[in-house]
Design a protein around this motif. Structure first.
Motif, short mmCIF file in Angstrom:
data_model
loop_
_atom_site.label_atom_id
_atom_site.label_comp_id
_atom_site.label_asym_id
_atom_site.label_seq_id
_atom_site.Cartn_x
_atom_site.Cartn_y
_atom_site.Cartn_z
N PRO A 111 0.80 -1.41 0.22
CA PRO A 111 0.11 0.04 0.36
C PRO A 111 0.56 1.42 -0.16
O PRO A 111 0.71 1.78 1.15
N TYR A 112 2.20 0.94 -0.37
CA TYR A 112 2.77 2.38 -0.18
C TYR A 112 2.87 3.20 0.99
O TYR A 112 2.91 4.38 0.54
N ILE A 113 3.45 2.39 1.98
CA ILE A 113 3.69 2.98 3.11
C ILE A 113 4.69 3.85 3.72
O ILE A 113 5.72 3.99 2.76
N ARG A 114 3.99 5.41 3.92
CA ARG A 114 5.67 5.81 4.27
C ARG A 114 5.61 6.12 5.93
O ARG A 114 6.45 6.33 6.47
N PHE A 115 4.29 5.99 6.29
CA PHE A 115 3.95 6.44 7.99
C PHE A 115 4.29 5.15 8.69
O PHE A 115 3.22 4.68 8.45
N TYR A 116 4.46 5.41 9.70
CA TYR A 116 4.09 4.09 10.83
C TYR A 116 4.49 4.28 11.87
O TYR A 116 5.00 5.36 12.24
N ALA A 117 3.07 4.35 13.27
CA ALA A 117 3.93 3.88 14.23
C ALA A 117 2.89 3.11 15.58
O ALA A 117 1.33 2.95 14.73
N GLY A 118 3.70 2.22 15.96
CA GLY A 118 2.96 1.98 16.25
C GLY A 118 3.19 1.74 18.14
O GLY A 118 4.40 0.99 18.57
N ALA A 119 2.46 0.77 19.16
CA ALA A 119 2.41 -0.09 20.19
C ALA A 119 2.18 -0.37 20.63
O ALA A 119 1.13 -1.18 19.98
N PRO A 120 3.12 -1.08 21.35
CA PRO A 120 3.51 -2.59 21.40
C PRO A 120 2.53 -3.47 22.04
O PRO A 120 1.43 -2.49 23.86
N ILE A 121 1.28 -3.98 22.19
CA ILE A 121 0.69 -4.98 22.96
C ILE A 121 1.50 -6.14 23.27
O ILE A 121 1.99 -6.70 23.37
N VAL A 122 1.40 -4.90 25.21
CA VAL A 122 2.42 -5.95 26.69
C VAL A 122 1.58 -7.30 27.13
O VAL A 122 0.38 -6.46 27.97
N THR A 123 1.90 -7.99 28.00
CA THR A 123 1.52 -9.17 28.61
C THR A 123 1.67 -8.37 29.75
O THR A 123 2.66 -7.66 30.18
N GLY A 124 0.83 -8.60 30.94
CA GLY A 124 1.44 -8.40 32.51
C GLY A 124 3.23 -9.81 32.84
O GLY A 124 3.25 -8.65 33.45
N VAL A 132 -0.96 -1.75 18.62
CA VAL A 132 -2.01 -1.27 17.62
C VAL A 132 -1.05 -0.06 17.18
O VAL A 132 -0.45 0.77 17.98
N CYS A 133 -0.98 -0.07 15.71
CA CYS A 133 -0.39 0.20 15.11
C CYS A 133 -1.28 1.51 13.81
O CYS A 133 -2.70 0.94 13.60
N VAL A 134 -1.26 2.77 13.33
CA VAL A 134 -1.43 3.41 12.65
C VAL A 134 -0.84 3.58 11.04
O VAL A 134 0.91 3.41 11.36
N ILE A 135 -1.58 3.08 9.94
CA ILE A 135 -0.51 3.91 8.70
C ILE A 135 -0.66 4.62 7.75
O ILE A 135 -2.41 4.86 8.18
N ASP A 136 0.26 5.54 7.28
CA ASP A 136 0.03 6.42 6.40
C ASP A 136 0.57 6.51 4.93
O ASP A 136 1.39 5.75 5.38
#
Length: 436
Positions: A111-124, A132-136
């Motif tokens: 999808p021609y990724i230029r921007f990415y931001a991802g917050a790790p899903i971490v267990t206890g 959980v990430c967003v892409i532009d």
């Protein structure tokens, strides 16, 4: 230049085993996770958002907005880099300039990724399962507020994943109980021991069965708070107020998971003496966000400073449950009132003589017949359509009141609305500094 996939985390085997234990890969869509990616696209103003879980050879999307695929190969996963630092949000402002991603097929082609931001899903236990990430498709940056929002959504995703395991354990317990009950029908002498066993596990069963319902209520409050935050982004005082409400809902979710985990481990919840009125007063914003806009929610907190022994997380859960029932009964419009009052009880068949704090939730809805009202506190009894309720909400309310030294009662009639009252035994007065 050839593309180089992310290295494996140092705890890769433990991480993958933790993911497999959740039994979530290739599972069906679930609204709670779809809500998370909807919030992520709204808060970060991005066209693509994912709840991405990194498996041995692939990354699989539990929820997805903006992409037409369910998974990609792990070698192409931006999230494979994000899980290397579980405490941080990975932000790539221009993937064409980042040597880790500039030669990736997802950057050079759709999808021609230029921007990415991802917050790790971490267990206890500190294991990162995915993000959980967003892409532009355009270069851009991520604000500090958006970064914090992504991390909050990742924590919610982790809580939901752990809750799925507990619900599955509850279902297995119910299957085992049903099998034993069938055996008892064939052998009459087994009936009484079986009933005693069912009473012992009823509290845990009710709590685990209703956890998805309780978390859905909290996620609705989080969603409303963050959406209002976005709408008021140019009014700092409103932003702070709505953000506080969202964070309060997240904290209530954390307390619910903590209570549930302690119940499963068998070491019991932390009973403390609290000023119930003060705690409910501080949660007014959260309760208001659980109501539809056309429902008038009012409060009448008449009694302060009385100490009741209970689990605070469960107090909030049962009140939210009663508010949800009232909202559903009103079908979009009407009035709901939450109140506290002090009563002295004598000559009551189900309550010991003494002082009680009564917490009541009253609505002006259609009410119930006497036959229905007589059964509402029974486990698994429900008047809702199949799939719309477990029949355990009011049973959980009753269980909470009894454990707090009191009882739960209902006052209703057709056309006269419904009032559910929790009689909570007062241990004594509590200092104002202890009440908050």
């Amino acid at each position: 230049m050839a593309h180089h996939p992310a290295p494996l985390p140092f705890n890769e085997e433990e991480r993958v085993l933790s993911l497999e234990h959740l039994d979530v890969l290739d599972s069906a869509h679930e609204k709670e996770f779809d809500d998370i990616v909807l919030l992520a696209t709204t808060l970060c103003d991005a066209p693509i958002a994912l709840v991405s879980l990194v498996d041995r050879e692939r990354q699989w999307f539990k929820a997805c907005i903006g992409l037409g695929v369910q998974e990609t190969h792990r070698d192409l996963a931006f999230c494979g880099h994000a899980i290397l630092e579980p405490a941080d949000v990975l932000v790539v402002e221009d993937a064409t300039l980042d040597p880790r991603f500039s030669s990736s097929a997802l950057v050079l082609g759709p999808p021609y990724i230029r921007f990415y931001a991802g917050a790790p899903i971490v267990t206890g236990s500190g294991v990162a399962l995915g993000t959980v990430c967003v892409i532009d498709t355009r270069t851009r940056s991520l604000s500090e507020g958006q970064s914090l929002a992504l991390q909050a959504l990742a924590r919610q995703a982790a809580a939901l994943l752990e809750a799925r395991v507990l619900v599955k354990q509850r279902e297995q317990q119910l299957d085992h109980l049903q099998e034993r009950f069938q055996q008892a029908e064939r052998t009459h002498s087994e009936v009484m021991p079986l009933l005693e066993h069912s009473r012992c596990i009823s509290s845990l069963g009710m709590l685990t069965a209703s956890i998805a319902h309780d978390f859905n209520n909290l996620l609705q409050s989080v969603s409303a708070a963050f959406q209002m935050t976005r709408l008021r982004s140019r009014r700092p005082l409103d932003v702070e107020r709505f953000s506080d409400t969202g964070l309060q809902a997240v904290e209530q979710g954390r307390q619910l998971i903590s209570y549930l985990m302690s119940s499963v481990r068998g070491d019991g919840p932390d009973l403390i003496c609290i000023d119930v009125t003060a705690r409910l007063h501080s949660a007014q914003s959260l309760m208001k966000h659980s109501m539809a806009g056309s429902i008038d929610l009012s409060f009448d907190f008449a009694e302060w400073g009385w100490g009741v022994l209970c689990v605070e997380a469960q107090l909030h859960a049962v009140v939210m449950n009663l508010l949800t029932n009232a909202r559903d009964a009103l079908n979009g419009t009407g009035q709901v009132r939450v109140a506290t009052r002090w009563v002295h009880v004598e000559d009551d068949l189900s309550l010991q003589q003494g002082d009680y704090l009564v917490v009541s939730v009253q609505d002006n809805g259609p009410g119930m017949t006497a036959e229905v009202a007589a059964r509402v506190f029974e486990p698994f009894f429900t008047t809702k359509a199949s799939g719309a309720g477990t029949g355990l909400g009011l049973a959980q309310v009753k269980d909470f009141a009894v454990k707090s030294g009191g009882d739960a009662r209902i006052n209703t009639a057709p056309g006269a609305g419904t009032t559910v009252s929790l009689y909570l035994r007062i241990l004594g007065s509590i200092a104002a500094s202890e009440a908050i």
